[in-house]
Design a protein around this motif. Structure first.
Motif, PDB file in Angstrom:
ATOM      1  N   ASP A  22       8.342  39.882  82.634  1.00 11.49           N
ATOM      2  CA  ASP A  22       7.925  39.162  81.422  1.00 11.49           C
ATOM      3  C   ASP A  22       8.298  37.687  81.503  1.00 11.49           C
ATOM      4  N   ALA A  23       9.477  37.407  82.027  1.00 10.84           N
ATOM      5  CA  ALA A  23       9.927  36.018  82.152  1.00 10.84           C
ATOM      6  C   ALA A  23       9.038  35.244  83.121  1.00 10.84           C
ATOM      7  N   VAL A  24       8.607  35.892  84.193  1.00  9.78           N
ATOM      8  CA  VAL A  24       7.696  35.242  85.145  1.00  9.78           C
ATOM      9  C   VAL A  24       6.365  34.937  84.461  1.00  9.78           C
ATOM     10  N   LEU A  25       5.836  35.899  83.708  1.00 13.14           N
ATOM     11  CA  LEU A  25       4.576  35.674  82.995  1.00 13.14           C
ATOM     12  C   LEU A  25       4.717  34.542  81.982  1.00 13.14           C
ATOM     13  N   GLN A  26       5.823  34.520  81.246  1.00 16.78           N
ATOM     14  CA  GLN A  26       6.078  33.442  80.283  1.00 16.78           C
ATOM     15  C   GLN A  26       6.171  32.098  81.008  1.00 16.78           C
ATOM     16  N   PHE A  27       6.821  32.087  82.166  1.00 20.97           N
ATOM     17  CA  PHE A  27       6.945  30.878  82.979  1.00 20.97           C
ATOM     18  C   PHE A  27       5.563  30.361  83.379  1.00 20.97           C
ATOM     19  N   ILE A  28       4.682  31.270  83.791  1.00 21.60           N
ATOM     20  CA  ILE A  28       3.321  30.890  84.181  1.00 21.60           C
ATOM     21  C   ILE A  28       2.599  30.237  83.007  1.00 21.60           C
ATOM     22  N   VAL A  29       2.677  30.852  81.830  1.00 21.52           N
ATOM     23  CA  VAL A  29       2.027  30.293  80.639  1.00 21.52           C
ATOM     24  C   VAL A  29       2.601  28.912  80.331  1.00 21.52           C
ATOM     25  N   ASN A  30       3.918  28.793  80.309  1.00 19.30           N
ATOM     26  CA  ASN A  30       4.555  27.509  79.987  1.00 19.30           C
ATOM     27  C   ASN A  30       4.165  26.414  80.971  1.00 19.30           C
ATOM     28  N   GLU A  31       4.190  26.748  82.261  1.00 16.52           N
ATOM     29  CA  GLU A  31       3.838  25.758  83.288  1.00 16.52           C
ATOM     30  C   GLU A  31       2.385  25.302  83.136  1.00 16.52           C
ATOM     31  N   THR A  32       1.493  26.247  82.854  1.00 18.43           N
ATOM     32  CA  THR A  32       0.080  25.902  82.719  1.00 18.43           C
ATOM     33  C   THR A  32      -0.144  25.008  81.505  1.00 18.43           C
ATOM     34  N   VAL A  33       0.433  25.393  80.377  1.00 15.48           N
ATOM     35  CA  VAL A  33       0.271  24.602  79.150  1.00 15.48           C
ATOM     36  C   VAL A  33       0.861  23.206  79.322  1.00 15.48           C
ATOM     37  N   THR A  34       2.017  23.124  79.975  1.00 14.59           N
ATOM     38  CA  THR A  34       2.690  21.837  80.158  1.00 14.59           C
ATOM     39  C   THR A  34       1.972  20.951  81.170  1.00 14.59           C
ATOM     40  N   ASN A  35       1.608  21.531  82.316  1.00 14.95           N
ATOM     41  CA  ASN A  35       1.056  20.728  83.410  1.00 14.95           C
ATOM     42  C   ASN A  35      -0.447  20.494  83.307  1.00 14.95           C
ATOM     43  N   ILE A  36      -1.149  21.357  82.563  1.00  9.90           N
ATOM     44  CA  ILE A  36      -2.599  21.197  82.423  1.00  9.90           C
ATOM     45  C   ILE A  36      -2.969  21.319  80.943  1.00  9.90           C
ATOM     46  N   PRO A  37      -2.611  20.303  80.162  1.00  5.00           N
ATOM     47  CA  PRO A  37      -2.944  20.369  78.735  1.00  5.00           C
ATOM     48  C   PRO A  37      -4.455  20.298  78.528  1.00  5.00           C
ATOM     49  N   ILE A  38      -4.927  21.006  77.527  1.00  6.16           N
ATOM     50  CA  ILE A  38      -6.365  21.000  77.254  1.00  6.16           C
ATOM     51  C   ILE A  38      -6.753  19.675  76.610  1.00  6.16           C
ATOM     52  N   ILE A  39      -7.831  19.095  77.122  1.00  7.15           N
ATOM     53  CA  ILE A  39      -8.347  17.831  76.600  1.00  7.15           C
ATOM     54  C   ILE A  39      -9.794  18.079  76.215  1.00  7.15           C
TER      55      ILE A  39
END
Length: 196
Positions: A57-74
């Motif tokens: 679960d922590a790995v999945l949460q990490f993936i979500v956080n990294e994606t949201v942080t590094n590739i914000p939706i524009i």
């Protein structure tokens, strides 16, 4: 005396777990193998994460956080957003594999990817706001548009490799990326919207 750095150790464990879960899934991965990859004891996995399932679960949460942080939706540039998602899928193929393992091993259960609903709601809200003030096509509702953009961004990694290779060689990163960007550009084109 050496100073303990628990955050650094947690990150090492997450990185090691990401690789191990990508290769073997949740059921096939072993805590001792993850710890060995991270260069620490298996006891630290339990200390920091509680169990193998909680580490997953922590790995999945990490993936979500990294994606949201590094590739914000524009919303003003959804084609380039899709291009960046494509780039990330090429640079980190293990992420797609972990998500696929989640679907295979937990599909049909109520065990969602931690943080995924919140991240999706945020993207939909941003798209909807851009549609409401005329910055973005309203041909598709915000939720459908978000799913379409993300699907196009990952289309190459979701196809069997031999089929994808027929359309554009894996080595031709630029061509594959250009296809993603142009497909999203066409999807949100306002000229197409007025013609329908």
């Amino acid at each position: 005396m050496m100073k303990r750095d628990p955050e650094s150790k947690k990150r090492q464990l997450l990185d090691a777990a990401l690789k191990e879960f990508a290769a073997r899934g949740l059921a096939g991965s072993r805590v001792d193998q993850i710890a060995e990859r991270a260069g620490c004891s298996a006891g630290l996995v339990y200390t920091y994460f509680g169990s193998k399932d909680e580490l997953f679960d922590a790995v999945l949460q990490f993936i979500v956080n990294e994606t949201v942080t590094n590739i914000p939706i524009i919303p003003e540039d959804l084609p380039e957003y899709a291009g960046k998602l494509f780039d990330a899928s090429v640079q980190h193929p293990e992420v797609a594999r972990v998500i696929m393992w989640h679907r295979l091993e937990r599909g049909g259960t109520d065990q969602l990817i931690p943080g995924s609903i919140e991240a999706a709601r945020h993207k939909i809200d941003v798209i909807r706001a851009a549609q409401e003030d005329g910055r973005l096509s309203s041909r598709f509702d915000a939720g459908q548009l978000m799913i379409l953009v993300q699907s196009i961004a990952t289309l190459w990694s979701s196809q069997p490799p031999e089929i994808a290779e027929l359309a554009a060689a894996k080595s031709d990163h630029a061509r594959r990326r250009a296809t993603v960007v142009e497909a999203v550009r066409q999807l949100i084109s306002k000229s197409e919207e007025s013609a329908t």
